[in-house]
Design an enzyme around this catalytic site. Sequence first.
Site, PDB file in Angstrom:
ATOM      1  N   GLU A 159      -5.716   2.308   3.126  1.00 35.92           N
ATOM      2  CA  GLU A 159      -6.071   2.306   1.702  1.00 35.92           C
ATOM      3  C   GLU A 159      -7.498   2.775   1.416  1.00 35.92           C
ATOM      4  O   GLU A 159      -8.211   2.175   0.604  1.00 35.92           O
ATOM      5  CB  GLU A 159      -5.829   0.917   1.086  1.00 35.92           C
ATOM      6  CG  GLU A 159      -4.391   0.463   1.235  1.00 35.92           C
ATOM      7  CD  GLU A 159      -4.119  -0.952   0.727  1.00 35.92           C
ATOM      8  OE1 GLU A 159      -5.004  -1.531   0.057  1.00 35.92           O
ATOM      9  OE2 GLU A 159      -3.020  -1.461   0.991  1.00 35.92           O
ATOM     10  N   GLU A 264       5.544  -0.393   5.100  1.00 37.80           N
ATOM     11  CA  GLU A 264       5.501  -1.731   4.479  1.00 37.80           C
ATOM     12  C   GLU A 264       6.578  -1.849   3.401  1.00 37.80           C
ATOM     13  O   GLU A 264       6.314  -2.308   2.285  1.00 37.80           O
ATOM     14  CB  GLU A 264       4.126  -1.982   3.834  1.00 37.80           C
ATOM     15  CG  GLU A 264       2.964  -1.838   4.791  1.00 37.80           C
ATOM     16  CD  GLU A 264       1.605  -2.146   4.163  1.00 37.80           C
ATOM     17  OE1 GLU A 264       1.548  -2.738   3.064  1.00 37.80           O
ATOM     18  OE2 GLU A 264       0.593  -1.787   4.789  1.00 37.80           O
TER      19      GLU A 264
END
Length: 600
Positions: A159, A264
Amino acid sequence: MIIKAAKLLIIPLLILSLLPTLTPARAQDTSFSLRELAEQNDLYVGAAAWTHHLNNASHHEILAREFNMFTPEHEAKFCMLSTARGEYDFTQFDQLVEFAEENDMVIHGHTLIWHSCSPDWVESGDFSRDEAIEILREHITTVVGRYKGRIAYWDVVNEAFDGARLRDTAWLRFIGEDYIEMAFQFAHEADPDAILLYNDFGAEGMNAKSDAVYAMAQDFLERDIPLHGIGMQAHFDVGAINFGSVADNMARLGELGLEVQFTEVDIKYLGEADDELFRRQAQDYYHLMETCLDADNCTAFVIWGVSDKFSWLRTVSFFDNPTVKPLLFDEDYQPKPAYYALADLLARRAGVESPLTDDEIAAILAGPEAAAADVGAPTKTDPAQLAPDPVPGLIYYAPFDVPITLDGDLGDWENVPRVTVDSGTTVPDGNDTSFEFALAADGTHLYYMANVTDSNLVYGLYEPGEWYREDSIEFYLNTTGDLGASSYGSGIVQIGIMAANIAQPDAPLVGGNSSADAQLEFVAVETDTGYVIEAAVPLTTGVWEIVPEHLGVLGFQTHLNGTSGTDRDTKLIWSAADTQDQSWNNPSLFGQLIFWDKAQ
Ligand code: 9MR
């Protein structure tokens, strides 16, 4: 229902439940497993977990039986390992690695550098660039070095982008933009055989963020920075995944020579789930897996948890749904339709017998189109009506030739079928807002009318860019003939008309996806009970040619947005397929407008 002989005895004994055929829930059938089926497709299918999950016997057993890849959900992150420089506690991480090894699972290390889990001593430090580089090197070398040869994949940096720009993190401030490539270099030095990934969310499909990730990857590869793949987190919403766009992004990364993985996966929704919602969730899991199987470079499909009971989504404040069920196994560890949908796809692709019958998987994959096909013959309860009765949430029969004048007077809509919409995704207690809509066509235009009942008109708070946050009406058209289209393209429009137009008839306030393509004309007038919108779009524009023919079909949807305060607190929706307010994103959730020759 097929129940195969169980290879293993599961304790406690599972209870067989008789459920609707649409959701083939059944006791766990252990004659196959996702991991065996995935192996036959050369794929890793994984799950994330915490150590405390392993204490739960069902969790432990399902993880080991169903998955051949394992991701530590949280306990391998920097903030969980180190409370002071040079001090590490690997107790939990070791336990997870040992569990995975005992069960022959490939380990996906998650994650070395993540702004959200840097230790306090890093975040609050005041380091020079050189010191920070040294800390980065020490951390990565310590962790990757400890598990050298045992952790096949690493999410090296997680991220780092905020939209299309680099996120403002401690590492960026201390070191500068090259902290990312340094992290990859240090990881490679510590374990030259590990496959190193950059991992992020919101960059699965083609968009500004994935363009930025792509550009970074391209640059790294040109400069021999050891980046080997891209992790796509895939935290998605039911009905809102643009699979084609994800496939395009996977393909362009593949052309760079990069592996991709879904790292995820979970698929959430608002409100309570019912059988239909679980069907749609299963359909989304299926198509996501299909996207991976169809991409030569997609090597893993990792789900962000095992049982719905432990999903991170139940605990986060930004997502207000403490009972959400986004995973493959329910709270009692029973497999959900999504589990069977994945098993079916993997089995059929591997050429082995599927746990589902053809009818069972067809029922899961049936979309709103199939439901609409099943509504029976059009009927007119009132012979004076110019078209058949609408089918709630599915079909609106629009009569032609019916000329309409845009003047706020509904006299010319007489005998055109009307539909009342008073439900949707946000309906306040004691709601008194609803709307009636109708459509018709003549030789030049398609007409839309909304007659809104709202005792408290609120407008003028927002600019047209945020038209949907105050009183407004929207209608949507898909003129392409492809009602299954799941993303916007030429010929598909969302048209939002603000109630604020009442006060400024000469300066139209209109918004929505590609709304300019519709060449809209309209009037908005206040009434004793609320307001009326009458609108017209040309049958022929630069982007479409609509020919009203008897039984000709367009995709159609309509919504109402309302506020009684300072932001939207009412959302009414016509199409039954759009249970999550996703029509702005996914036109396959529209219903159908079927033209009806009034002379019939
Ligand atoms: O699922 C993880 C949750 O258990 C942790 O409390 C949380 C800490 O912020 O991190 C969650 O996992 C995140 C993952 O590491 C990176 N992508 C987003 C995930 C959800 O926040």
